[in-house]
Design an enzyme around this catalytic site. Structure first.
Site, PDB file in Angstrom:
ATOM      1  N   GLU A 167      42.038  49.781  42.484  1.00  0.00           N
ATOM      2  CA  GLU A 167      42.579  50.305  43.830  1.00  0.00           C
ATOM      3  C   GLU A 167      42.977  51.942  44.121  1.00  0.00           C
ATOM      4  O   GLU A 167      43.855  52.599  44.319  1.00  0.00           O
ATOM      5  CB  GLU A 167      44.014  49.621  43.967  1.00  0.00           C
ATOM      6  N   ASN A 208      37.378  47.918  40.823  1.00  0.00           N
ATOM      7  CA  ASN A 208      38.270  46.853  41.345  1.00  0.00           C
ATOM      8  C   ASN A 208      39.162  47.128  42.617  1.00  0.00           C
ATOM      9  O   ASN A 208      39.947  48.189  42.399  1.00  0.00           O
ATOM     10  CB  ASN A 208      39.039  46.087  40.217  1.00  0.00           C
ATOM     11  N   HIS A 244      42.026  38.745  47.975  1.00  0.00           N
ATOM     12  CA  HIS A 244      43.484  38.625  48.676  1.00  0.00           C
ATOM     13  C   HIS A 244      43.338  38.103  50.012  1.00  0.00           C
ATOM     14  O   HIS A 244      43.250  39.413  50.838  1.00  0.00           O
ATOM     15  CB  HIS A 244      44.377  39.549  48.294  1.00  0.00           C
ATOM     16  N   GLU A 273      40.251  38.251  42.186  1.00  0.00           N
ATOM     17  CA  GLU A 273      41.704  38.005  42.286  1.00  0.00           C
ATOM     18  C   GLU A 273      41.900  36.948  43.533  1.00  0.00           C
ATOM     19  O   GLU A 273      42.899  37.078  44.270  1.00  0.00           O
ATOM     20  CB  GLU A 273      42.504  39.252  42.369  1.00  0.00           C
ATOM     21  N   ASP A 275      42.949  34.831  46.292  1.00  0.00           N
ATOM     22  CA  ASP A 275      44.159  33.818  46.831  1.00  0.00           C
ATOM     23  C   ASP A 275      44.145  33.931  48.236  1.00  0.00           C
ATOM     24  O   ASP A 275      43.537  35.013  48.944  1.00  0.00           O
ATOM     25  CB  ASP A 275      45.439  34.075  46.157  1.00  0.00           C
TER      26      ASP A 275
END
Ligand code: 9MR
Length: 362
Positions: A167, A208, A244, A273, A275
């Site tokens: 990030e 990432n 996400h 990741e 979701d």
């Protein structure tokens, strides 16, 4: 061509296969073939030469038997959700506590799973001795070098992928204002990859980030960074798309095409990741849209020649970061709070069962 060494579990039946679908979602549920319905995700993914992973909450792993059983049987890779973060593993300067992370690595090894190491350099979850310390730039660079080197060396040979830098960008593609950028300048990114590579030359090293799944200023900036670093000989092996999503924003377009841009650079890619959250309460239509969100992320990965893993950020609504972070939102995972499969789980099974990948993988 590199061939992934895949652990193919004996023909096991998914522990979830016999459970009814969480909510009547006939469309997504009906898509899965009968053969797909009784095989765990890890087996279906092995057919596609893909690792399917989950973030692991190590407290739940220790205390909740069904959680532990599903974590071991459905997935072929794990990511520590929190226990490899700086505040956990170096709570005091130079004093490491790898106990929880070691336990998870042992769990993974017992279950034939790979480990995605998460995370070496990030602006968040830093210990206060670091953020509140009064260090010179030289001291801070040395603190970062030591943390990266000691940690990667501790796990040497046991970590498949490291999220080395996490990030680092803002939404507009500029570098995020963090302690690292402010004190060390943009060179901290290349330094971190070089230090990590030196400490474990065989681990694959990833950049990432979130909101880079589709084309835009942020993913353009990551693409540029990776291209530049590799041209300079910096050991960057892969890009992690966190995945996400929130259905209230509409599902993103152009995800597969965006993955292809990275694939064309020759780097590995991974969904790290995934979701898909929603404004509560959940209903059948929202759950179907959620299933479509998961499916489109997996589909983009399956279409990319070098996409090597697809990881969900937790697998049950029982444990999720979402309700604590986004008020009124939740139900982001593929199983409900009682571990019943949701349409999203069925959609992943169907997508894995229903297609063949390009002929090589990274
Ligand atoms: O899921 C993690 C949650 O338990 C932590 O409280 C949170 C702290 O920032 O981090 C969450 O995981 C994040 C991951 O490490 C990096 N990408 C975003 C994830 C969700 O916030």
């Amino acid at each position: 061509m590199k061939v992934l060494r895949l652990v193919t579990a004996a023909a096991v039946t998914s522990t979830l296969a016999l459970l009814p679908l969480a909510t009547a979602g006939p469309a997504a549920g009906a898509e899965a073939s009968a053969a797909a319905r009784d095989r765990p995700l890890r087996q279906l993914a092995a057919d596609d030469r893909l690792r399917v992973g989950t973030a692991v909450d190590t407290t739940a792993l220790a205390e909740d038997a069904p959680y532990r059983r599903i974590a071991g049987s459905e997935f072929s890779s794990v990511t520590p959700e929190n226990v490899m973060k700086w505040e956990v593993i170096e709570p005091r300067r130079g004093e490491y506590d790898y106990a929880e992370a070691d336990r998870l690595v042992r769990f993974a090894e017992r279950h034939g799973q790979k480990v995605r190491g998460h995370v070496l350099v990030w602006h968040s979850q830093l210990p206060s001795w670091l953020t509140e310390g009064d260090f010179t730039k030289e001291e801070l660079r040395e603190i970062l070098r030591r943390h990266v080197t000691d940690t990667v060396r501790h796990f040497k040979g046991r970590i498949w992928h490291w999220d080395v830098v996490n990030e680092a960008f803002n939404e507009d593609g500029t570098l995020r204002d963090s302690i690292w950028l402010r004190e060390l300048g943009p060179g901290y990114i290349a330094d971190a990859f070089r230090w990590a590579h030196e400490a474990d030359p065989r681990a694959k090293l990833f950049y990432n980030d979130y909101n880079i799944e589709w084309a835009g200023p942020k993913s353009d900036a990551v693409l540029d960074l990776v291209r530049t670093l590799r041209a300079e000989g910096v050991p960057v092996d892969g890009v992690g798309f966190q995945g996400h999503l929130g259905i209230q924003y509409g599902l993103p377009g152009g995800v597969a095409a965006n993955f292809q841009r990275f694939d064309a650079l020759g780097v590995q890619t991974a969904v790290t990741e995934a979701d898909v959250r929603m404004v509560m309460p959940a209903d059948d239509e929202k759950l179907r849209t959620q299933a479509e969100g998961y499916r489109l992320l997996l589909d983009a990965c399956l279409r990319a020649r070098h996409c090597v893993s697809f990881t969900v950020w937790g697998f049950t609504d029982k444990y999720s970061w979402v309700p604590d972070t986004f008020e009124g939102e939740g139900a982001a995972n593929i199983l409900d709070e009682t571990y019943r499969p949701k349409p999203a789980y069925r959609a992943l099974q169907a997508a894995l069962a229903g297609r063949a990948r390009p002929t090589t993988s990274g």
